[in-house]
Design an enzyme around this catalytic site. Structure first.
Site, PDB file in Angstrom:
ATOM      1  N   ASP A 240       0.916  -1.147  -0.004  1.00 47.78           N
ATOM      2  CA  ASP A 240      -0.135   0.008   0.069  1.00 47.78           C
ATOM      3  C   ASP A 240       0.878   1.232  -0.154  1.00 47.78           C
ATOM      4  OD1 ASP A 240      -2.430   1.660   0.291  1.00 47.78           O
ATOM      5  OD2 ASP A 240      -3.153  -0.290   1.216  1.00 47.78           O
TER       6      ASP A 240
ATOM      7  N   ASP B 139      -2.979   4.777  -2.312  1.00 48.79           N
ATOM      8  CA  ASP B 139      -4.121   5.404  -1.462  1.00 48.79           C
ATOM      9  C   ASP B 139      -4.451   6.823  -1.682  1.00 48.79           C
ATOM     10  OD1 ASP B 139      -5.317   4.848   1.262  1.00 48.79           O
ATOM     11  OD2 ASP B 139      -4.483   6.810   1.566  1.00 48.79           O
TER      12      ASP B 139
ATOM     13  N   GLU C 135      -6.475   4.088  -5.929  1.00 46.67           N
ATOM     14  CA  GLU C 135      -7.674   4.227  -5.209  1.00 46.67           C
ATOM     15  C   GLU C 135      -8.451   5.595  -5.842  1.00 46.67           C
ATOM     16  OE1 GLU C 135      -9.584   4.711  -0.843  1.00 46.67           O
ATOM     17  OE2 GLU C 135      -7.927   5.722  -1.240  1.00 46.67           O
TER      18      GLU C 135
ATOM     19  N   HIS D 183     -11.382  -2.789   2.796  1.00 42.36           N
ATOM     20  CA  HIS D 183     -11.283  -2.395   4.413  1.00 42.36           C
ATOM     21  C   HIS D 183     -12.136  -0.936   4.488  1.00 42.36           C
ATOM     22  CE1 HIS D 183      -8.369   0.012   2.404  1.00 42.36           C
ATOM     23  NE2 HIS D 183      -8.225   0.556   3.615  1.00 42.36           N
ATOM     24  N   ASP D 184     -12.386  -0.640   3.605  1.00 42.36           N
ATOM     25  CA  ASP D 184     -13.154   0.715   3.734  1.00 42.36           C
ATOM     26  C   ASP D 184     -14.662   0.575   3.627  1.00 42.36           C
ATOM     27  OD1 ASP D 184     -10.779   2.192   4.371  1.00 42.36           O
ATOM     28  OD2 ASP D 184     -10.637   2.758   2.110  1.00 42.36           O
TER      29      ASP D 184
HETATM   30  C1  GLC Z   1      -7.904   5.292   1.692  1.00 43.60           C
HETATM   31  C2  GLC Z   1      -7.879   4.340   2.643  1.00 43.60           C
HETATM   32  C3  GLC Z   1      -8.651   4.415   3.921  1.00 43.60           C
HETATM   33  C4  GLC Z   1      -7.834   5.525   4.649  1.00 43.60           C
HETATM   34  C5  GLC Z   1      -7.685   6.700   3.807  1.00 43.60           C
HETATM   35  C6  GLC Z   1      -6.638   7.879   4.306  1.00 43.60           C
HETATM   36  O1  GLC Z   1      -9.241   5.784   1.524  1.00 43.60           O
HETATM   37  O2  GLC Z   1      -8.317   3.051   2.147  1.00 43.60           O
HETATM   38  O3  GLC Z   1      -8.605   3.380   4.696  1.00 43.60           O
HETATM   39  O4  GLC Z   1      -8.479   5.817   5.967  1.00 43.60           O
HETATM   40  O5  GLC Z   1      -7.164   6.702   2.550  1.00 43.60           O
HETATM   41  O6  GLC Z   1      -5.411   7.216   4.281  1.00 43.60           O
END
Ligand code: GLC
Ligand code: CA
Length: 563
Positions: free
Chosen positions: A100, A201, A258, A330-331
């Site tokens: 990540d 991310d 993402e 995970h979100d």
């Molecule tokens: C992304 C991650 C999430 C995190 C955010 C800040 O959305 O997937 O879990 O809280 O970024 O890093």
């Protein structure tokens, strides 16, 4: 569409959230040794690429998405030696490890930020966005994703620093070439080590408008959502191309961004032949539950909208590249709790949803526990939640007038913790996740839903997922499931989600009945074989002529080879 073939096009990926995967030393926290011990399990499932959510040193304010040292493994998870072993063991099995990459922000405990605080006019302050306030107020009125103003005072000064997420996650200044070089060096260090690439991310946030304008308030707090600041795709694109040129390109790395809500005509810039990334996640179905003000006003999931959304995303993606398809991560809440109506929340329904998702065109990403049909957790008090975002959303719901019970119901549906409960390995205490006290409560349904039990049952969700992935990767069908077109089918048949995957050689029909009663379709082609179905028994008939009627019971899915 003619495109250069890439090593990752035909791969199946699996996301590990290390903290909740498997604990091997009894401290209640999943660890790298736990992951190593399950590589055979993942290999048997058919996984090629493993994406590890952050394993770097971190205070875990946002569960590792707040990195304090990009070159160190969190003690909670193990050591760099464990990591190297994990990497070597994945390679032995022909698997690829993807890290990540969290570079929109770091942790406030990172050395850079500590140095910035120590000398707010010095070199390191410029690694971040330090700005003077306006008449005793913060420089602008943007609300962070986790609530509250994006600006936090820098102690002992009249300045503020900027953060789009928690205040412990200061944003990095992408206008500082020195910082960028530090990031490139770090990324290349991991690629030199042998990781195959990165999941990147929250990356669109680097393209924010650094004039830091204020906007018309959109909530009772007088603030405006900070996502409004990402207004120039051009600036973002330049930053991403530079990033790619200086790092990923040199290693033929796989990258998955993402990326939320870009305009449709910008997609090719992200995943096309010279796109910023190899692929980006398809969140379009997940965005259907974006509420106007938060989780509490999230619209309910409707099958027709869901179906149209997936179809549209597929048609757009195949014009230029590949998307990474997910049910959950995970979100997000667990997909089976979110996308399946109540009557379909059964093993058959779980298999149906998995089939429809995994055979789409793109790179399938499973999330840990999906392969056994893990569900949302039901909790009775906000204290039981860990997630920073859930606590904020609970408050937003309460402020909007919801009762404690109502706000908890909202969290039960939408909380990120739904996906973060420990993986259910067995029916022994704590689901076999730990011999100690788990850092987060195990879902109480673990005696029914667990890996050990499903290993014993040929008809289980786990066995089915193995067959499903094996089909996708089989010599006979790998080509059509990788490069074959996505062609929607039976779009107007209520409750049915269906599509063909087709190339010059093969035509495969995937058809699923999400309805509560039977559904009928009139076949358009001859069908010569049933490649996969979630029915306990193969139907008596396994070949049909075009124009014949095929009846699907509630929650039936069939994968049919057409002529
Ligand atoms: C992304 C991650 C999430 C995190 C955010 C800040 O959305 O997937 O879990 O809280 O970024 O890093
Ligand atoms: Ca541990």
């Amino acid at each position: 569409m003619n495109m250069e073939r890439k090593w990752w096009h035909d791969k199946t990926a699996y996301q590990i959230y290390p903290k909740s995967f498997l604990d091997t030393n009894g401290d209640g926290i999943g660890d790298l040794r736990g992951i190593i011990s399950k590589l055979d399990y993942l290999e048997e499932l058919g996984i090629d690429i493993i994406w590890l959510s952050p394993v770097y040193k971190s205070p875990f304010v946002d569960q590792g998405y707040d990195i304090a040292d990009y070159y160190a493994i969190a003690e909670e998870f193990g050591t760099m030696e464990d990591f190297d072993e994990l990497l070597a063991e994945t390679k032995k099995r022909g698997m690829y490890l993807v890290m990540d990459l969290v570079i929109n922000h770091c942790s406030d405990k990172h050395e850079w930020f500590q140095k910035a605080l120590a000398d707010p006019d010095g070199e390191y302050a410029d690694y971040f966005y330090f700005r003077k306030g306006k008449n005793g107020n913060p420089p602008s009125n943007c609300r962070s994703y986790f609530g509250g103003n994006c600006w936090e005072p820098v102690p002992g000064t009249d300045k503020y620093y900027f953060h789009m997420f928690a205040k412990e996650q200061p944003d990095l200044n992408w206008e500082n070439p020195k910082l960028l070089n530090e990031l490139y060096t770090m990324i290349n260090w991991w690629l030199d080590k042998g990781v195959a690439g990165f999941r990147i991310d929250a990356i669109v946030n680097i393209g924010k408008n650094t004039a830091f304008p204020s906007y018309k308030p959109d909530g009772p707090d007088g603030l405006a959502g900070c996502w409004r600041m990402i207004d120039s795709m051009e600036r973002l694109g330049n930053l991403l191309q530079e990033l790619k040129k200086n790092t990923f390109d040199k290693y033929n790395a796989f990258t998955v961004g993402e990326v939320f809500s870009i305009e449709e005509d910008a997609l090719a810039q992200f995943i096309g032949e010279n796109g910023h990334f190899s692929t980006i996640f398809d969140f379009s179905a997940h965005c259907l539950s974006d509420g106007e003000h938060g989780w509490y006003d999230a619209p309910p999931m409707e099958f027709d909208r869901w179906k149209k959304t997936i179809i549209n995303a597929q048609l757009e993606a195949q014009k230029c590249g590949f998307k990474a398809n997910i049910i959950e991560n995970h979100d997000e809440p667990r997909g089976v709790s979110r996308f399946l109506p109540d009557y379909a929340q059964t093993a058959a329904g779980v298999k149906m949803l998995g089939t429809v998702n995994i055979l789409l065109r793109g790179i399938p990403f499973l999330y840990q526990g999906q392969e056994i049909g893990m569900t949302n957790a039901v909790w009775n008090s906000i204290e039981e939640y860990d997630d920073i975002s859930t606590k904020d959303q609970y408050q937003i719901a309460r402020t909007a007038g919801l009762s404690d019970a109502e706000a908890l119901e909202v969290c039960g549906k939408m909380s990120r913790d739904n996906a973060r409960t420990p993986v259910q390995w067995s029916d022994t205490e704590n689901a076999g996740f730990t011999t100690g006290t788990p850092w987060m409560k195990v879902n109480s349904n673990y005696p029914e839903i667990n890996v050990a039990k499903q290993e014993q049952d040929e008809n289980s969700v786990l066995h089915y997922y193995r067959r499903l992935i094996a089909l996708r990767k089989s010599d006979a069908y790998r080509e059509v499931f990788t490069y074959g077109s996505f062609i929607p089918a039976y779009e107007h048949v209520p409750n049915v989600m269906a599509y063909y995957r087709a190339d010059g050689e093969n035509r495969v029909l995937v058809v699923a009945n999400f309805g509560n009663g039977a559904a009928e379709i009139t076949l358009e082609y001859d069908v010569k074989a049933v490649l996969l179905t979630n029915r306990a028994q193969l139907p008596a008939q396994t070949a049909w002529h075009a124009k014949e009627t095929l009846t699907l019971d509630s929650c039936d899915v069939m994968v049919l080879e057409c002529v």
